[in-house]
Write an enzyme that holds these catalytic residues in place. Structure first.
Site, mmCIF file in Angstrom:
data_model
loop_
_atom_site.group_PDB
_atom_site.id
_atom_site.type_symbol
_atom_site.label_atom_id
_atom_site.label_comp_id
_atom_site.label_asym_id
_atom_site.label_seq_id
_atom_site.Cartn_x
_atom_site.Cartn_y
_atom_site.Cartn_z
ATOM 1 N N ASN A 190 -5.834 -2.142 3.521
ATOM 2 C CA ASN A 190 -6.509 -0.814 4.399
ATOM 3 C C ASN A 190 -8.140 -1.280 4.876
ATOM 4 O OD1 ASN A 190 -6.761 0.252 2.410
ATOM 5 N ND2 ASN A 190 -6.123 2.338 3.530
ATOM 6 N N GLY A 236 -3.260 2.203 -4.588
ATOM 7 C CA GLY A 236 -2.284 1.791 -3.246
ATOM 8 C C GLY A 236 -1.164 3.484 -2.968
ATOM 9 N N SER A 237 0.137 3.215 -2.532
ATOM 10 C CA SER A 237 0.910 4.301 -2.547
ATOM 11 C C SER A 237 1.576 4.714 -3.265
ATOM 12 C CB SER A 237 2.359 3.352 -1.363
ATOM 13 O OG SER A 237 2.559 2.518 -2.638
ATOM 14 N N GLU A 252 -5.339 5.682 -7.202
ATOM 15 C CA GLU A 252 -5.864 6.252 -6.795
ATOM 16 C C GLU A 252 -5.148 6.203 -4.785
ATOM 17 O OE1 GLU A 252 -8.713 7.307 -6.266
ATOM 18 O OE2 GLU A 252 -9.582 6.829 -8.216
ATOM 19 N N CYS A 279 -6.779 5.643 4.203
ATOM 20 C CA CYS A 279 -6.144 6.535 2.740
ATOM 21 C C CYS A 279 -6.551 8.006 2.858
ATOM 22 C CB CYS A 279 -6.566 6.166 2.076
ATOM 23 S SG CYS A 279 -8.253 6.636 1.212
ATOM 24 N N GLU A 309 3.506 9.491 4.866
ATOM 25 C CA GLU A 309 2.450 9.689 5.316
ATOM 26 C C GLU A 309 2.600 8.589 6.263
ATOM 27 O OE1 GLU A 309 0.070 7.477 2.615
ATOM 28 O OE2 GLU A 309 -1.536 7.767 3.095
HETATM 29 P P1 NAD Z 1 0.896 -0.752 -1.562
HETATM 30 O O1 NAD Z 1 1.523 0.065 -3.051
HETATM 31 O O2 NAD Z 1 1.910 -0.803 -1.199
HETATM 32 O O3 NAD Z 1 0.379 -2.185 -2.249
HETATM 33 C C1 NAD Z 1 -1.100 -1.581 -3.159
HETATM 34 C C2 NAD Z 1 -1.548 -3.014 -4.069
HETATM 35 O O4 NAD Z 1 -0.072 -2.870 -5.271
HETATM 36 C C3 NAD Z 1 -1.173 -4.300 -3.522
HETATM 37 O O5 NAD Z 1 -2.229 -4.987 -4.621
HETATM 38 C C4 NAD Z 1 0.567 -4.677 -3.912
HETATM 39 O O6 NAD Z 1 0.286 -6.146 -3.815
HETATM 40 C C5 NAD Z 1 0.446 -4.250 -5.163
HETATM 41 N N1 NAD Z 1 2.206 -3.996 -4.694
HETATM 42 C C6 NAD Z 1 3.518 -3.306 -3.563
HETATM 43 N N2 NAD Z 1 4.252 -3.611 -4.384
HETATM 44 C C7 NAD Z 1 3.879 -3.838 -5.811
HETATM 45 C C8 NAD Z 1 5.590 -2.786 -6.931
HETATM 46 N N3 NAD Z 1 5.929 -3.277 -6.780
HETATM 47 N N4 NAD Z 1 4.665 -3.796 -7.953
HETATM 48 C C9 NAD Z 1 3.626 -3.773 -8.293
HETATM 49 N N5 NAD Z 1 2.704 -4.277 -7.664
HETATM 50 C C10 NAD Z 1 2.539 -3.930 -6.113
HETATM 51 O O7 NAD Z 1 -0.311 0.158 -0.868
HETATM 52 P P2 NAD Z 1 -0.749 -0.581 0.381
HETATM 53 O O8 NAD Z 1 0.379 -0.582 1.444
HETATM 54 O O9 NAD Z 1 -2.149 -1.537 0.029
HETATM 55 O O10 NAD Z 1 -1.743 0.568 1.135
HETATM 56 C C11 NAD Z 1 -1.560 1.777 1.331
HETATM 57 C C12 NAD Z 1 -1.787 3.294 0.100
HETATM 58 O O11 NAD Z 1 -2.306 3.355 -0.513
HETATM 59 C C13 NAD Z 1 -1.208 4.388 1.280
HETATM 60 O O12 NAD Z 1 -0.504 5.566 0.724
HETATM 61 C C14 NAD Z 1 -2.916 4.666 1.196
HETATM 62 O O13 NAD Z 1 -3.060 6.188 1.567
HETATM 63 C C15 NAD Z 1 -3.299 4.708 0.131
HETATM 64 N N6 NAD Z 1 -4.344 4.475 -0.463
HETATM 65 C C16 NAD Z 1 -5.381 4.787 -0.974
HETATM 66 C C17 NAD Z 1 -6.450 5.057 -1.253
HETATM 67 C C18 NAD Z 1 -7.701 5.381 -1.878
HETATM 68 O O14 NAD Z 1 -8.967 5.740 -2.590
HETATM 69 N N7 NAD Z 1 -7.055 7.285 -2.741
HETATM 70 C C19 NAD Z 1 -7.567 4.307 -0.542
HETATM 71 C C20 NAD Z 1 -6.277 3.499 0.615
HETATM 72 C C21 NAD Z 1 -4.805 3.285 0.442
#
Ligand code: NAD
Length: 453
Positions: free
Chosen positions: A112, A185-186, A207, A241, A329
């Site tokens: 994002n 990430g999530s 995070e 996020c 979310e």
């Molecule tokens: P995501 O968890 O889908 O992906 C994040 C990373 O994990 C990517 O690099 C992806 O390639 C990898 N990934 C995805 N699935 C995986 C798996 N099964 N095994 C290993 N790696 C995997 O998250 P997203 O869709 O990129 O981001 C959105 C989420 O991130 C939202 O929940 C948001 O709130 C959160 N977020 C948090 C912050 C923060 O600073 N706390 C900032 C931005 C986004």
């Protein structure tokens, strides 16, 4: 990948990354590389999800530059041994903390804010003296490829490397024995990362996200609350996020608040053409978000364009805590509005939900503010504003409970990538005889007195 890790570990063992001037040079190089490639980064972000140049600069590059300048300004003092007082039982001695780099670290980024959220941890890792493998999100493919290009052209692979790829690549990386994994990430994927890291007892920063609430009380300025909430919600088309996920407003001011929000949205005139809106990242997310919109609850917006992957700023009313939209979310431009009668009841309700990454209160009452701060747990937040707390590097940033583990930004980022090595340095001119034989009753009495000091 294993070879890359070994190469980085070997480079770390040379101790080159620990030197103050080395770290400073790398921070300067990164800053220059970003400045020279600003146009390329903006254009990649635009190709990935039509992020405007204005938003690309303000929400990605400006905050990254700020983090670099804070690191450069404070590097010397962060690296210094931190003196702490010694206790009497250790007399005569000094005590201090050495901040040593953890070693070779893995940084996994989300899609994002693909520049900011990959490079801010990188800056902290450089400042702390580590070697780094970066794994950008695969979804903004142009940004990921561009970051790989500029990093590989300007940093040797044994120091900083970018590994591109999706789930398969990340899974392989997670099997390696890093000295730290920093994941953004999530929460779902966060659990996978945590489990993989646990196998090798690798420390993590997670995070994550969550449903960040905003409360609007009758004492708030409705106009200002609407202005700031609308801005924070529809920034990046809601894909932030720490965006306010939903609003709980006192029923007596709901109509006034809704009208003020409507006015703000109309004034902003959000669109791709006006450069103040962006696309939803991909079709899956587009379908997921549009499914969350219950047509019977639309107050404003609700329309979408699948071809363009845009969803109009949408406000839903008469929403209840057990509605489908309140179970996950949203991460899109849909704002559910709930109402409350009793302030304490709404605080209780929020306290019973998973701890969010952020929470916001719009109020001009000191009592309401104090109850808000005392009764619900969340990573960080703002009073009478949203999102902007992320811009202050003095404030540690991160979640709590389901929204994450560990904080970063500014000094917190440096500590997140450092081991605090605690050292007691003893002088040789005296040794208290208390712990040595014969172990008498008198010595025990002395110890019981001294140990308190
Ligand atoms: P995501 O968890 O889908 O992906 C994040 C990373 O994990 C990517 O690099 C992806 O390639 C990898 N990934 C995805 N699935 C995986 C798996 N099964 N095994 C290993 N790696 C995997 O998250 P997203 O869709 O990129 O981001 C959105 C989420 O991130 C939202 O929940 C948001 O709130 C959160 N977020 C948090 C912050 C923060 O600073 N706390 C900032 C931005 C986004």
């Amino acid at each position: 990948m294993e070879i890359l890790l070994k190469t980085q570990q070997a480079f770390f063992q040379t101790h080159a990354t620990k030197d103050y001037h080395f770290r400073m040079d790398q921070l300067r190089t990164l800053e220059n590389v970003l400045k020279q490639n600003e146009e390329g980064l903006k254009s990649a972000l635009n190709r990935d999800f039509r992020k405007s140049n204005f938003e690309a600069y303000t929400t990605e590059l400006a905050l990254t530059y700020k983090e670099i300048s804070v690191a450069k300004r404070n590097l010397r003092s962060w690296m210094q041994h931190q003196r702490v007082s010694s206790n009497l039982i250790n007399f005569p001695s000094k005590s201090f903390i050495v901040h040593e780099p953890l070693g070779t670290v893995l940084v996994i980024g989300p899609w994002n804010y693909p520049v900011l959220l990959l490079l801010t941890p990188l800056i902290a890792a450089i400042a702390a003296g580590n070697t780094v493998i970066l794994k950008p999100s695969e979804l903004p493919e142009h940004t990921s490829a561009f970051i790989k290009k500029i990093i590989s052209e300007n940093f040797p692979e044994e120091y900083i490397a970018v590994v591109e790829g999706g789930v398969e690549t990340t899974t392989k990386l997670l099997e390696l024995k890093f000295d730290k994994i920093f994941f953004t990430g999530s929460s779902q994927v966060g659990k996978i990362v945590y489990q993989a890291a646990a196998k090798n007892l690798v420390p993590v920063s997670l995070e994550l996200g969550g449903k960040s609430p905003a409360i609007v009380t009758p004492s708030a300025s409705m106009k200002m609350a609407a202005k700031r909430l609308v801005w924070g919600k529809f920034l990046n088309a809601g894909q932030t996020c720490i965006a306010p996920d939903f609003v709980v407003v006192h029923e007596s001011v709901e109509q006034e608040f809704l009208k003020a929000c409507q006015k703000e949205i109309e004034n902003a005139n959000y669109s791709l053409e006006n450069n103040n809106y962006c696309q939803i990242i991909n079709d899956n997310h587009f379908d997921r978000i549009t499914k969350l919109i219950d047509p019977s609850k639309i107050y404003l917006g609700g329309n979408s364009n699948k071809e363009d992957r845009t969803i109009a700023p949408t406000i839903l009313t008469s929403v209840a805590f057990d509605d489908a939209i309140m179970q996950e979310e949203i991460f899109g431009p849909v704002l559910p509005i709930l109402t409350y009668k009793e302030y304490d009841q709404v605080l209780l309700k929020l306290a019973q939900r998973p701890k969010p990454l952020a929470a916001y209160l719009f109020s001009n009452s000191a009592k309401e503010e104090e109850r808000f701060l005392n009764s619900i747990s969340f990573g960080g937040g703002a009073i009478n504003d949203v999102v902007m707390h992320i811009t202050n590097p003095e404030l540690p940033f991160g979640g709590v409970g389901l929204s994450g583990i560990g904080k970063y930004h500014g000094a917190s980022g440096f500590y997140a990538f450092s081991n605090q090595k605690s050292i007691l340095k003893k002088a040789n001119w005296l040794e208290l005889p208390l712990k040595y034989s014969p172990l008498t009753k008198q010595k025990l009495q002395w110890i019981s007195r001294i140990v308190k000091f």
